[in-house]
Design an enzyme around this catalytic site. Structure first.
Site, short mmCIF file in Angstrom:
data_model
loop_
_atom_site.label_atom_id
_atom_site.label_comp_id
_atom_site.label_asym_id
_atom_site.label_seq_id
_atom_site.Cartn_x
_atom_site.Cartn_y
_atom_site.Cartn_z
N SER A 63 0.96 -1.61 0.18
CA SER A 63 0.01 0.20 -0.03
C SER A 63 0.94 0.78 -0.42
CB SER A 63 -0.96 0.20 1.14
OG SER A 63 -1.67 -0.87 0.96
N HIS A 104 -4.72 -1.03 -5.33
CA HIS A 104 -3.46 -1.31 -5.42
C HIS A 104 -4.36 -2.10 -7.04
CE1 HIS A 104 -2.44 -3.36 -1.61
NE2 HIS A 104 -3.39 -3.22 -1.26
N HIS A 134 -4.28 -10.04 -2.12
CA HIS A 134 -5.34 -10.97 -0.53
C HIS A 134 -6.11 -12.27 -0.47
CE1 HIS A 134 -3.65 -7.04 -1.20
NE2 HIS A 134 -3.32 -7.63 0.34
N TYR A 192 -8.18 -12.82 1.95
CA TYR A 192 -9.74 -11.78 2.08
C TYR A 192 -10.44 -11.52 0.77
CZ TYR A 192 -7.47 -6.92 1.66
OH TYR A 192 -6.73 -6.40 1.22
N GLU A 193 -9.36 -11.80 -0.36
CA GLU A 193 -10.13 -11.19 -1.81
C GLU A 193 -11.31 -12.79 -2.45
OE1 GLU A 193 -8.13 -9.10 -4.63
OE2 GLU A 193 -6.40 -9.10 -2.98
N ALA A 228 2.06 -3.03 3.99
CA ALA A 228 1.96 -1.52 4.96
C ALA A 228 1.20 -2.42 6.85
CB ALA A 228 0.10 -0.04 4.80
N MET A 234 -2.11 -8.42 6.33
CA MET A 234 -2.47 -9.13 5.79
C MET A 234 -1.75 -9.84 4.52
SD MET A 234 -6.06 -7.61 5.93
CE MET A 234 -6.18 -5.68 7.68
N SER A 235 -0.54 -9.88 5.09
CA SER A 235 -0.25 -10.45 3.50
C SER A 235 0.88 -10.94 3.94
CB SER A 235 -0.39 -9.26 2.04
OG SER A 235 1.24 -8.49 2.97
N ASN A 274 0.05 2.32 10.80
CA ASN A 274 -0.66 2.78 12.33
C ASN A 274 -0.47 1.97 13.39
OD1 ASN A 274 -2.59 0.79 10.93
ND2 ASN A 274 -2.82 0.58 12.62
N HIS A 305 -9.48 1.99 6.92
CA HIS A 305 -8.77 2.24 5.56
C HIS A 305 -8.49 2.31 4.76
CE1 HIS A 305 -6.71 0.04 1.79
NE2 HIS A 305 -7.45 0.51 1.47
N1 HPA Z 1 -4.19 -4.28 10.93
C1 HPA Z 1 -3.81 -5.20 9.67
N2 HPA Z 1 -3.56 -4.94 9.03
C2 HPA Z 1 -3.26 -3.98 8.41
C3 HPA Z 1 -2.85 -2.49 10.12
C4 HPA Z 1 -3.64 -3.36 10.67
O1 HPA Z 1 -3.47 -2.61 11.61
N3 HPA Z 1 -2.28 -1.74 8.99
C5 HPA Z 1 -2.37 -2.14 7.82
N4 HPA Z 1 -2.78 -3.24 7.72
#
Ligand code: HPA
Length: 282
Positions: free
Chosen positions: A30, A62, A84, A86-87, A114, A212-213, A236, A248
């Site tokens: 990201s 993306h 990903h 989750y897709e 990210a 998540m990757s 974050n 997001h």
């Molecule tokens: N959690 C999971 N995946 C993420 C986060 C998070 O806080 N920030 C960016 N990808």
């Protein structure tokens, strides 16, 4: 169709369109989507949609294409956008691109993403060198018949993120005066962010960042004999560490903000990794 047949089909499809043998493969996370447009001497691009059987990314922010080009003379293949779990793709599809880039010839896989910072010493906008990972919360990408053409049934995972490459990345950050945190990346399925209780649990498990990757891609690449390295942009602080709910858009915004520095770091790393390849040091 078997996993290997599908992979071969994608490989032939790419090969019929572009004749290019990369040394390094880079996956952009990201905020880094336009990296290749600015930092690379582009030879060709190929939309994922043009590759027969290739999984298509559906996430906002993306892009979905390969960029083939040169960084200081070294051929690199860059993924602008990844898929990903989750897709909704099976895990074998999620790791197909990493395997495909290995098949193209890439010996090094450089993963970026990210993530949410779990380590209390991290702040949003930090970069974290991935030293190791925890992948037990997602299905292992090697489940199913072993693809003997790629690697062994029970591959070693004692150095998933190559030590030499880690040193190169640390030196690169040093050269640029960029602070580089280090830590363990933990992959969850997403797409929901974590709860505060989950983050507390993950911290006790030894995770410094959550995303998540990446981990499954690193496993598949190791299985295929690639040398892997990775950097996470701490977009974050994880849920419960601040009073703000996570969105997001906010994660994307922070990743975008950190992007110029991240791009400079990646370029320096790529150049130094290329030097190592050229001198037979990796
Ligand atoms: N959690 C999971 N995946 C993420 C986060 C998070 O806080 N920030 C960016 N990808």
């Amino acid at each position: 169709m078997t996993t290997f047949e599908k992979l071969k089909k994608c490989y032939e499809s790419v090969k019929s369109k572009i004749d290019f043998k990369p040394e390094i493969a880079l996956v952009l996370g990201s905020g880094l989507g336009d990296y290749a447009d600015t930092a690379v001497d582009v030879y060709a691009t190929l939309d994922y949609s043009q590759i027969e059987g290739f999984p298509q990314s559906t996430v906002e922010g993306h892009k979905g294409r390969f960029v083939f080009g040169y960084v200081h003379g070294v051929p690199v293949v860059i993924m602008q956008g990844r898929v990903h779990y989750y897709e909704g793709y099976p895990m074998t599809d999620v790791v197909l691109p990493a395997r495909l880039m290995s098949m193209m010839g890439a010996k090094v896989l450089f993963l970026t993403n990210a993530s949410g910072g779990i380590n209390a010493n991290f702040t949003a906008g930090d970069f974290m060198l991935i030293t190791d990972h925890i992948s037990n919360f997602v299905p292992n990408p090697l489940i199913g018949s072993n693809v003997d053409e790629l690697g062994t049934r029970f591959p070693d995972m004692s150095e998933i993120y190559n030590k030499k490459l880690r040193d190169v990345i640390k030196n690169s950050a040093n050269e640029l005066g960029i602070k580089l945190q280090e830590g363990v990346y933990l992959q969850l399925t997403g797409p929901s962010f974590e709860s505060p209780a989950e983050i507390r649990m993950l911290r006790t498990f030894g995770a410094d960042a959550v995303g998540m990757s990446t981990a499954v891609e690193a496993i598949a690449a190791n299985h295929a004999g690639m040398k892997v390295c990775g950097i996470s942009c701490i977009a974050n602080l994880a849920c419960g560490m601040t009073d703000n709910p996570l969105t997001h858009a906010e994660v994307q915004e922070m990743a975008d903000k950190a992007a110029p520095k991240f791009k400079a770091l990646i370029t320096e790393c790529l150049e130094n990794i290329s030097d190592c390849i050229n001198t037979g040091n990796i």
